[in-house]
Design a protein around this motif. Structure first.
Motif, PDB file in Angstrom:
ATOM      1  N   MET A  92     -62.951  30.401  -3.991  1.00  0.00           N
ATOM      2  CA  MET A  92     -61.918  30.278  -5.032  1.00  0.00           C
ATOM      3  C   MET A  92     -62.422  30.888  -6.332  1.00  0.00           C
ATOM      4  O   MET A  92     -61.699  31.619  -7.009  1.00  0.00           O
ATOM      5  N   ASN A  93     -63.673  30.584  -6.668  1.00  0.00           N
ATOM      6  CA  ASN A  93     -64.243  31.187  -7.882  1.00  0.00           C
ATOM      7  C   ASN A  93     -64.287  32.707  -7.755  1.00  0.00           C
ATOM      8  O   ASN A  93     -64.021  33.432  -8.707  1.00  0.00           O
ATOM      9  N   GLY A  94     -64.617  33.173  -6.559  1.00  0.00           N
ATOM     10  CA  GLY A  94     -64.713  34.606  -6.333  1.00  0.00           C
ATOM     11  C   GLY A  94     -63.379  35.304  -6.508  1.00  0.00           C
ATOM     12  O   GLY A  94     -63.291  36.373  -7.122  1.00  0.00           O
ATOM     13  N   LEU A  95     -62.330  34.693  -5.983  1.00  0.00           N
ATOM     14  CA  LEU A  95     -60.995  35.294  -6.125  1.00  0.00           C
ATOM     15  C   LEU A  95     -60.601  35.370  -7.603  1.00  0.00           C
ATOM     16  O   LEU A  95     -60.053  36.377  -8.065  1.00  0.00           O
ATOM     17  N   ALA A  96     -60.918  34.307  -8.337  1.00  0.00           N
ATOM     18  CA  ALA A  96     -60.574  34.281  -9.762  1.00  0.00           C
ATOM     19  C   ALA A  96     -61.348  35.353 -10.523  1.00  0.00           C
ATOM     20  O   ALA A  96     -60.773  36.131 -11.302  1.00  0.00           O
ATOM     21  N   LEU A  97     -62.655  35.429 -10.256  1.00  0.00           N
ATOM     22  CA  LEU A  97     -63.476  36.405 -10.999  1.00  0.00           C
ATOM     23  C   LEU A  97     -63.119  37.835 -10.605  1.00  0.00           C
ATOM     24  O   LEU A  97     -63.123  38.738 -11.440  1.00  0.00           O
ATOM     25  N   GLN A  98     -62.764  38.040  -9.343  1.00  0.00           N
ATOM     26  CA  GLN A  98     -62.375  39.377  -8.909  1.00  0.00           C
ATOM     27  C   GLN A  98     -61.158  39.866  -9.693  1.00  0.00           C
ATOM     28  O   GLN A  98     -61.139  40.981 -10.209  1.00  0.00           O
ATOM     29  N   ASP A  99     -60.149  39.025  -9.796  1.00  0.00           N
ATOM     30  CA  ASP A  99     -58.955  39.422 -10.552  1.00  0.00           C
ATOM     31  C   ASP A  99     -59.289  39.684 -12.008  1.00  0.00           C
ATOM     32  O   ASP A  99     -58.824  40.658 -12.604  1.00  0.00           O
ATOM     33  N   ALA A 100     -60.095  38.799 -12.588  1.00  0.00           N
ATOM     34  CA  ALA A 100     -60.431  38.945 -14.010  1.00  0.00           C
ATOM     35  C   ALA A 100     -61.191  40.252 -14.250  1.00  0.00           C
ATOM     36  O   ALA A 100     -60.948  40.949 -15.240  1.00  0.00           O
ATOM     37  N   LEU A 101     -62.090  40.615 -13.343  1.00  0.00           N
ATOM     38  CA  LEU A 101     -62.838  41.867 -13.501  1.00  0.00           C
ATOM     39  C   LEU A 101     -61.923  43.077 -13.299  1.00  0.00           C
ATOM     40  O   LEU A 101     -62.020  44.069 -14.021  1.00  0.00           O
ATOM     41  N   GLU A 102     -61.042  42.986 -12.316  1.00  0.00           N
ATOM     42  CA  GLU A 102     -60.183  44.140 -12.043  1.00  0.00           C
ATOM     43  C   GLU A 102     -59.168  44.340 -13.161  1.00  0.00           C
ATOM     44  O   GLU A 102     -58.811  45.468 -13.483  1.00  0.00           O
ATOM     45  N   LEU A 103     -58.732  43.247 -13.764  1.00  0.00           N
ATOM     46  CA  LEU A 103     -57.825  43.364 -14.920  1.00  0.00           C
ATOM     47  C   LEU A 103     -58.488  44.140 -16.054  1.00  0.00           C
ATOM     48  O   LEU A 103     -57.828  44.772 -16.857  1.00  0.00           O
ATOM     49  N   GLN A 104     -59.810  44.063 -16.080  1.00  0.00           N
ATOM     50  CA  GLN A 104     -60.541  44.799 -17.117  1.00  0.00           C
ATOM     51  C   GLN A 104     -60.926  46.200 -16.664  1.00  0.00           C
ATOM     52  O   GLN A 104     -61.657  46.913 -17.350  1.00  0.00           O
ATOM     53  N   GLY A 105     -60.471  46.588 -15.481  1.00  0.00           N
ATOM     54  CA  GLY A 105     -60.661  47.968 -15.040  1.00  0.00           C
ATOM     55  C   GLY A 105     -61.868  48.207 -14.156  1.00  0.00           C
ATOM     56  O   GLY A 105     -62.220  49.351 -13.879  1.00  0.00           O
ATOM     57  N   PHE A 106     -62.526  47.140 -13.703  1.00  0.00           N
ATOM     58  CA  PHE A 106     -63.699  47.330 -12.847  1.00  0.00           C
ATOM     59  C   PHE A 106     -63.316  47.303 -11.379  1.00  0.00           C
ATOM     60  O   PHE A 106     -62.429  46.550 -10.985  1.00  0.00           O
ATOM     61  N   GLN A 107     -64.020  48.102 -10.604  1.00  0.00           N
ATOM     62  CA  GLN A 107     -63.816  48.050  -9.155  1.00  0.00           C
ATOM     63  C   GLN A 107     -64.720  46.984  -8.577  1.00  0.00           C
ATOM     64  O   GLN A 107     -65.922  46.950  -8.891  1.00  0.00           O
ATOM     65  N   THR A 108     -64.152  46.148  -7.747  1.00  0.00           N
ATOM     66  CA  THR A 108     -64.933  45.048  -7.179  1.00  0.00           C
ATOM     67  C   THR A 108     -64.665  44.931  -5.681  1.00  0.00           C
ATOM     68  O   THR A 108     -63.667  45.449  -5.177  1.00  0.00           O
ATOM     69  N   ARG A 109     -65.541  44.231  -5.012  1.00  0.00           N
ATOM     70  CA  ARG A 109     -65.285  43.818  -3.633  1.00  0.00           C
ATOM     71  C   ARG A 109     -65.764  42.375  -3.507  1.00  0.00           C
ATOM     72  O   ARG A 109     -66.837  42.043  -3.998  1.00  0.00           O
ATOM     73  N   LEU A 110     -64.928  41.559  -2.868  1.00  0.00           N
ATOM     74  CA  LEU A 110     -65.300  40.168  -2.609  1.00  0.00           C
ATOM     75  C   LEU A 110     -65.749  40.076  -1.157  1.00  0.00           C
ATOM     76  O   LEU A 110     -64.996  40.434  -0.251  1.00  0.00           O
ATOM     77  N   LEU A 111     -66.974  39.630  -0.954  1.00  0.00           N
ATOM     78  CA  LEU A 111     -67.542  39.530   0.400  1.00  0.00           C
ATOM     79  C   LEU A 111     -67.859  38.068   0.687  1.00  0.00           C
ATOM     80  O   LEU A 111     -68.389  37.368  -0.179  1.00  0.00           O
TER      81      LEU A 111
END
Ligand code: UDP
Length: 253
Positions: A92-111
């Motif tokens: 759950m924390n990962g999903l939240a942080l992934q969205d927050a990072l992508e909103l700022q323009g970063f490419q992420t992957r949740l594994l």
């Protein structure tokens, strides 16, 4: 990474693992997830990633649930089940942080170490390394995938298998103290410690397994306070904040 702003100084590390405990996702004394706290972590880690360092974030889950709360003898839930619940909390924390990072323009992957097709990729170390090489920030959820350990052990494990240069442990205190600084005002902050000092003095830094693994393979650990603005970036730059645990002799600030 797609957000702009060039690196300003040569970072000391090529690749690192950043362990963010669940308390980073919520306000002090609360439980659950506070989106402003998540946005704050995303800003800090995003700025650090812009330094050109490959960053793998290991997510804690204590803001939602820790398996050890359900000690043996509690008839309602088997302790192992509670540990699996704790691992799911990290997702759950990962999903939240992934969205927050992508909103700022970063490419992420949740594994994730526990398969959950549809929300995250399965953790495969070769794939994780490939993402890092491509400049993506990777978020590692579900710990080791096995119960009875914590995400600190997962962070040590991932730091070793991903060939990280350092394990950065972000906490809400300034580093490793001789005693609990929230209870003892005379507690001394160590600037450097040897792995053996941590084990011998039973300092509460990480669980025993995590320290032992790092010691065995000579993985340095820096413990620092991420609540202080800019500290994640400082730690990623290799600045001497908090406490460095390695093979060195102990010293104090
Ligand atoms: N956990 C587990 N195996 C792991 C990692 C985590 O069983 O490999 C469970 C464990 O119950 C732990 C919980 O997930 O308490 C949440 O992780 P942790 O307590 O490490 O979170 P943090 O203290 O970093 O917020």
């Amino acid at each position: 990474m797609s957000a702009e702003t060039p690196a300003t100084a040569t970072p000391r590390y090529r690749r690192l693992v950043l362990k963010i405990s669940g308390e980073g996702f919520v306000h002090a004394g609360e439980r659950g997830i506070a989106m402003d706290a998540v946005a704050h972590i995303a800003q800090q880690t995003g700025r650090a990633a812009q330094l050109g360092v490959q960053i793998a974030i290991v997510l804690g889950g204590g803001n939602i649930l820790r398996g050890a709360q359900f000690t043996a003898g509690n008839a309602a839930i088997h302790e192992a089940t509670a540990h699996y619940m704790g691992m799911l909390a990290t997702l759950m924390n990962g999903l939240a942080l992934q969205d927050a990072l992508e909103l700022q323009g970063f490419q992420t992957r949740l594994l994730t170490a526990i398969r959950m097709d549809g929300v995250a990729e399965p953790y495969i170390s070769r794939r994780a390394k490939r993402h890092l090489e491509k400049g993506r920030i990777i978020l590692l959820a579900a710990g080791t995938g096995s119960p009875f350990v914590t995400t600190d052990t997962a962070a040590a494990q991932r730091a070793l298998e991903l060939d990280a240069d350092v394990l950065l442990k972000a906490t809400r205190v300034d580093g490793v103290f001789s005693d609990d600084p929230e209870k003892n005002p005379h507690a001394v902050l160590y600037s450097e410690l040897a792995y053996d000092d941590v084990r011998r003095q039973n300092l509460r830094v990480m669980d025993h397994e995590a320290i032992t693994k790092c010691m065995q393979y000579d993985m340095p650990i820096r413990v620092f306070n991420f609540k202080k603005e800019g500290n994640i970036e400082r730690a990623v730059r290799g600045e001497k904040i908090g406490t460095l645990i390695s093979r060195t002799v102990a010293g104090v600030h």
